[in-house]
Design a protein around this motif. Structure first.
Motif, mmCIF file in Angstrom:
data_model
loop_
_atom_site.group_PDB
_atom_site.id
_atom_site.type_symbol
_atom_site.label_atom_id
_atom_site.label_comp_id
_atom_site.label_asym_id
_atom_site.label_seq_id
_atom_site.Cartn_x
_atom_site.Cartn_y
_atom_site.Cartn_z
ATOM 1 N N PHE A 94 -1.169 -3.045 -6.626
ATOM 2 C CA PHE A 94 -1.923 -2.385 -7.681
ATOM 3 C C PHE A 94 -0.952 -1.525 -8.486
ATOM 4 C CE2 PHE A 94 -4.834 -3.053 -4.101
ATOM 5 C CZ PHE A 94 -5.790 -3.847 -4.726
ATOM 6 N N PRO A 95 -0.372 -2.071 -9.552
ATOM 7 C CA PRO A 95 0.694 -1.361 -10.266
ATOM 8 C C PRO A 95 0.241 -0.147 -11.074
ATOM 9 C CG PRO A 95 0.190 -3.424 -11.354
ATOM 10 C CD PRO A 95 -0.591 -3.403 -10.078
ATOM 11 N N GLU A 96 -1.056 0.118 -11.118
ATOM 12 C CA GLU A 96 -1.502 1.345 -11.785
ATOM 13 C C GLU A 96 -1.217 2.563 -10.912
ATOM 14 O OE1 GLU A 96 -5.190 0.270 -14.581
ATOM 15 O OE2 GLU A 96 -5.542 -0.144 -12.461
ATOM 16 N N GLY A 97 -0.959 2.347 -9.632
ATOM 17 C CA GLY A 97 -0.582 3.441 -8.751
ATOM 18 C C GLY A 97 -1.740 4.140 -8.070
ATOM 19 N N GLY A 98 -2.903 3.563 -8.093
ATOM 20 C CA GLY A 98 -4.058 4.165 -7.432
ATOM 21 C C GLY A 98 -5.338 3.733 -8.118
ATOM 22 N N SER B 165 0.848 -1.188 0.000
ATOM 23 C CA SER B 165 0.000 0.000 0.000
ATOM 24 C C SER B 165 0.886 1.241 0.000
ATOM 25 C CB SER B 165 -0.908 -0.005 1.237
ATOM 26 O OG SER B 165 -1.809 1.064 1.185
ATOM 27 N N ILE B 166 0.285 2.380 -0.216
ATOM 28 C CA ILE B 166 1.047 3.624 -0.236
ATOM 29 C C ILE B 166 1.334 4.085 1.190
ATOM 30 C CG2 ILE B 166 0.270 4.340 -2.509
ATOM 31 C CD1 ILE B 166 -1.805 6.144 -1.156
ATOM 32 N N ILE B 167 2.488 4.674 1.368
ATOM 33 C CA ILE B 167 2.937 5.082 2.699
ATOM 34 C C ILE B 167 2.015 6.135 3.319
ATOM 35 C CG2 ILE B 167 4.507 6.924 1.965
ATOM 36 C CD1 ILE B 167 6.485 5.743 4.095
ATOM 37 N N GLU B 168 1.345 6.908 2.483
ATOM 38 C CA GLU B 168 0.485 7.978 2.992
ATOM 39 C C GLU B 168 -0.603 7.453 3.918
ATOM 40 O OE1 GLU B 168 2.382 9.423 -0.771
ATOM 41 O OE2 GLU B 168 1.335 7.590 -0.230
ATOM 42 N N VAL B 169 -1.181 6.305 3.607
ATOM 43 C CA VAL B 169 -2.255 5.785 4.460
ATOM 44 C C VAL B 169 -1.720 5.285 5.796
ATOM 45 C CG1 VAL B 169 -3.779 5.211 2.532
ATOM 46 C CG2 VAL B 169 -2.267 3.459 3.466
ATOM 47 N N PHE B 170 -0.452 4.952 5.859
ATOM 48 C CA PHE B 170 0.157 4.476 7.104
ATOM 49 C C PHE B 170 0.406 5.607 8.093
ATOM 50 C CE2 PHE B 170 0.771 0.757 4.590
ATOM 51 C CZ PHE B 170 0.865 -0.292 5.483
ATOM 52 N N ARG B 171 0.210 6.845 7.682
ATOM 53 C CA ARG B 171 0.391 7.979 8.601
ATOM 54 C C ARG B 171 -0.719 8.054 9.627
ATOM 55 N NH1 ARG B 171 2.386 11.350 3.652
ATOM 56 N NH2 ARG B 171 4.577 10.765 3.725
ATOM 57 N N ARG C 26 2.690 1.706 -13.450
ATOM 58 C CA ARG C 26 3.862 2.402 -12.911
ATOM 59 C C ARG C 26 5.078 1.493 -13.011
ATOM 60 N NH1 ARG C 26 3.027 6.941 -9.600
ATOM 61 N NH2 ARG C 26 4.863 6.388 -8.412
ATOM 62 N N PRO C 27 6.240 2.061 -13.289
ATOM 63 C CA PRO C 27 7.445 1.227 -13.381
ATOM 64 C C PRO C 27 7.793 0.615 -12.025
ATOM 65 C CG PRO C 27 8.010 3.564 -13.492
ATOM 66 C CD PRO C 27 6.512 3.467 -13.489
ATOM 67 N N GLY C 28 8.389 -0.539 -12.032
ATOM 68 C CA GLY C 28 8.838 -1.144 -10.792
ATOM 69 C C GLY C 28 8.385 -2.567 -10.599
ATOM 70 N N ARG D 83 6.167 5.870 -2.851
ATOM 71 C CA ARG D 83 6.235 5.971 -4.310
ATOM 72 C C ARG D 83 7.007 7.188 -4.787
ATOM 73 N NH1 ARG D 83 0.227 5.875 -6.196
ATOM 74 N NH2 ARG D 83 0.174 7.484 -4.619
ATOM 75 N N SER D 84 7.403 8.072 -3.874
ATOM 76 C CA SER D 84 8.096 9.288 -4.281
ATOM 77 C C SER D 84 9.577 9.055 -4.579
ATOM 78 C CB SER D 84 7.950 10.369 -3.205
ATOM 79 O OG SER D 84 8.676 10.005 -2.036
#
Length: 137
Positions: free
Chosen positions: A112-116, A64-70, A131-133, A88-89
């Motif tokens: 989810f490799p589309e990034g959102g 998951s994205i780090i933002e939600v872990f805040r 998204r690359p990776g 992702r930054s």
């Protein structure tokens, strides 16, 4: 890392999700029952995560994205569900190593490799990009 909490959440959440939706599941029988794999899913709805939890027979370690872990409550919930926070930054080498480690231990990773969340029009199902990776994993 424990799958017990994941199993409890799956059990409690599956019934209301089953009663309130009628998703179309394609390819679920192609997922391995044992051994490592990466489940790279498109992301058209916030309900994609519970859908995967409900219909994939194995425990999934979500990226998951780090933002939600805040948010402390989300960090606790996702952490107990074996989720990994990806920044992702920038290149996030520690999380990539954690993903590889989990794969080496036979875990199933969902991302989810589309990034959102995307609409049908900008999803990879139409004209969107991944998204690359993910290919490096």
């Amino acid at each position: 890392m424990s799958d017990h909490f994941y199993s409890v959440v799956r059990f409690i959440g599956s019934q209301p999700f089953w009663a309130s939706s009628s998703p179309t599941i394609l390819g679920a029988r192609n997922l391995p029952r044992r051994g490592p794999f990466i489940l790279a899913a498109n992301h058209l709805s916030p309900y994609d995560v519970p859908l995967l939890i409900r219909h994939v027979r194995r425990s999934l370690d979500f990226v998951s994205i780090i933002e939600v872990f805040r948010n402390p409550w989300v960090r606790w919930l996702y952490g107990n569900m074996n989720a990994l926070p990806l920044d992702r930054s920038r290149p996030d080498t520690p999380i990539v190593r954690a993903i590889v480690d989990r794969l080496q231990r036979g875990r199933a990773i969902a991302m989810f490799p589309e990034g959102g969340i995307r609409t049908n029009a900008n999803s990879v199902l139409a004209t969107g990009k991944i998204r690359p990776g993910i290919g490096r994993l």
